[in-house]
Scaffold this active site. Structure first.
Site, PDB file in Angstrom:
ATOM      1  N   HIS A  85       1.079  -1.359   0.415  1.00  0.00           N
ATOM      2  CA  HIS A  85      -0.514   0.055   0.133  1.00  0.00           C
ATOM      3  C   HIS A  85       0.820   1.161   0.003  1.00  0.00           C
ATOM      4  O   HIS A  85       0.047   2.376  -0.940  1.00  0.00           O
ATOM      5  CB  HIS A  85      -1.124  -0.197   1.191  1.00  0.00           C
ATOM      6  CG  HIS A  85      -1.784   1.238   1.262  1.00  0.00           C
ATOM      7  ND1 HIS A  85      -2.887   1.438   1.127  1.00  0.00           N
ATOM      8  CD2 HIS A  85      -1.259   1.951   2.717  1.00  0.00           C
ATOM      9  CE1 HIS A  85      -3.362   2.314   1.280  1.00  0.00           C
ATOM     10  NE2 HIS A  85      -2.504   3.319   2.145  1.00  0.00           N
ATOM     11  N   GLU A  86       2.107   1.259   0.915  1.00  0.00           N
ATOM     12  CA  GLU A  86       3.073   2.591   1.392  1.00  0.00           C
ATOM     13  C   GLU A  86       3.307   2.961  -0.046  1.00  0.00           C
ATOM     14  O   GLU A  86       3.709   3.746  -0.746  1.00  0.00           O
ATOM     15  CB  GLU A  86       3.344   2.119   1.643  1.00  0.00           C
ATOM     16  CG  GLU A  86       2.576   2.547   3.597  1.00  0.00           C
ATOM     17  CD  GLU A  86       1.646   3.543   3.470  1.00  0.00           C
ATOM     18  OE1 GLU A  86       1.875   4.491   3.067  1.00  0.00           O
ATOM     19  OE2 GLU A  86       0.880   3.581   4.665  1.00  0.00           O
ATOM     20  N   HIS A 105       1.386   4.639  -3.113  1.00  0.00           N
ATOM     21  CA  HIS A 105       1.142   5.409  -3.467  1.00  0.00           C
ATOM     22  C   HIS A 105       2.466   5.916  -3.950  1.00  0.00           C
ATOM     23  O   HIS A 105       2.716   7.443  -4.249  1.00  0.00           O
ATOM     24  CB  HIS A 105       1.163   6.154  -1.735  1.00  0.00           C
ATOM     25  CG  HIS A 105      -0.013   6.588  -0.677  1.00  0.00           C
ATOM     26  ND1 HIS A 105      -0.832   6.671  -1.385  1.00  0.00           N
ATOM     27  CD2 HIS A 105       0.192   5.746   0.467  1.00  0.00           C
ATOM     28  CE1 HIS A 105      -1.999   6.558  -0.918  1.00  0.00           C
ATOM     29  NE2 HIS A 105      -2.031   6.217   0.608  1.00  0.00           N
ATOM     30  N   GLU A 115      -6.097   7.068  -1.371  1.00  0.00           N
ATOM     31  CA  GLU A 115      -6.239   5.541  -0.156  1.00  0.00           C
ATOM     32  C   GLU A 115      -7.133   4.545  -1.575  1.00  0.00           C
ATOM     33  O   GLU A 115      -6.282   3.120  -0.636  1.00  0.00           O
ATOM     34  CB  GLU A 115      -7.000   6.317   0.605  1.00  0.00           C
ATOM     35  CG  GLU A 115      -6.149   6.535   1.856  1.00  0.00           C
ATOM     36  CD  GLU A 115      -4.453   6.823   2.543  1.00  0.00           C
ATOM     37  OE1 GLU A 115      -4.537   5.566   2.265  1.00  0.00           O
ATOM     38  OE2 GLU A 115      -3.764   7.167   2.047  1.00  0.00           O
TER      39      GLU A 115
END
Length: 298
Positions: A146-147, A150, A207
């Site tokens: 997820h990070e 980004h 997100e």
């Protein structure tokens, strides 16, 4: 409705619109999220990566001085870097520029339940997220995926570009209001509020996109995407006072779980393939805490 309010609504619509271009590297399998926003082009390429590298270096230096930086041979640091190194090879198809990034993964001693990846691949994990959520390797992979998503999708540059557009829109609303004889301060405040709401929605889009792209990367690396469901169930158990979704930059936990479930048909075959299994042969994902049921597929 007055003219400057209409202009404010226009500002809001500009800020919250996706403005995507074609996906960098179309895939025959996995998730499809479209292209990155052109708003990131309002920021010079590499500018945020340079800033992030300096900020990250400062964070690491401060952590060293406070004796809060996990040493290289610390088991949790080795664990995090091992998982990250399995994910990184699958980042190139999402952003070709990542091949030149100098990836770093560090563990900071803090009770914060948090982790992040700065532009350019600078990853930080707080010990609080590992300890509080009792993360399994699969769940760690979901968080890292997820990070880094980004960073790969250049959400930092995208937000900066949107902020510049929003600021210009607010100034335009004030000028327009002045020409019409309205109070420029009221017009600017109204346009600014509408733009802020648009930015919140836009952040939630980021997100959700990071969740989906992260699932794809983790699955290709051999980590179970169903861990994302358990991760957010765990988060729900410790986060009882979250703000309403429309006032938050993060989607509500239940909505994130629903989005993950929606995309399981796209990512579970990737996970099965990584292990040489048929999807129908996969055992349930079993949580390591009480109160959460095993997750099956299909």
């Amino acid at each position: 409705m007055s003219s400057w309010v209409l202009l404010g609504l226009f500002v809001c619509s500009v800020v919250s619109a996706p403005f995507s271009v074609a996906q960098d590297a179309p895939r025959d399998d996995g998730v499809k999220v479209g292209g990155m926003s052109w708003a990131r082009n309002f920021v010079p390429k590499g500018a945020l990566e340079q800033q992030a590298a300096m900020q990250y270096a400062q964070v690491i230096q401060q952590a060293q001085q406070a004796r809060a930086l996990g040493p290289d041979d610390f088991p949790q640091v080795v664990r995090l870097r091992t998982i990250a190194n399995k994910l990184i090879p699958y980042t190139l198809s999402w952003n070709a520029r990542s091949k030149n990034w100098k990836w770093e993964v560090n563990l900071l001693a803090s009770k914060q339940v948090n982790a992040y990846c700065m532009p350019g691949g600078k990853i930080a994990f707080y010990s609080g997220i590992l300890d509080t959520l009792k993360l399994t390797d699969d769940e760690v992979a979901i968080v890292i995926g997820h990070e880094i998503a980004h960073a790969l999708r250049e959400h930092g540059a995208e937000r900066e570009g949107k902020a510049r557009i929003a600021n210009f829109g607010v100034q335009l609303a004030e000028i327009f209001a002045g020409l019409k004889g309205y109070d420029t301060r009221v017009a600017g405040a109204a346009a600014g509020t509408l733009a802020k709401v648009g930015m919140l929605a836009f952040s939630r889009q980021d997100e959700t996109e990071a969740d989906i792209v992260g699932l794809d990367i983790a699955a290709r690396a051999g980590y179970d995407p169903r861990a994302g469901i358990v991760l957010w169930q765990k988060m729900g158990m410790i986060n009882k006072s979250a703000p309403p979704q429309w006032l938050s930059t993060h989607p509500a936990g239940n909505n994130r779980i629903a989005e993950i479930q929606k995309h399981l048909p796209e990512v579970m075959p990737l996970y099965a393939k990584a292990h040489g299994f048929n999807v129908n042969q996969l055992a349930p994902y079993r949580p390591n805490v009480k109160g959460i049921e095993p997750v099956t597929y299909p």
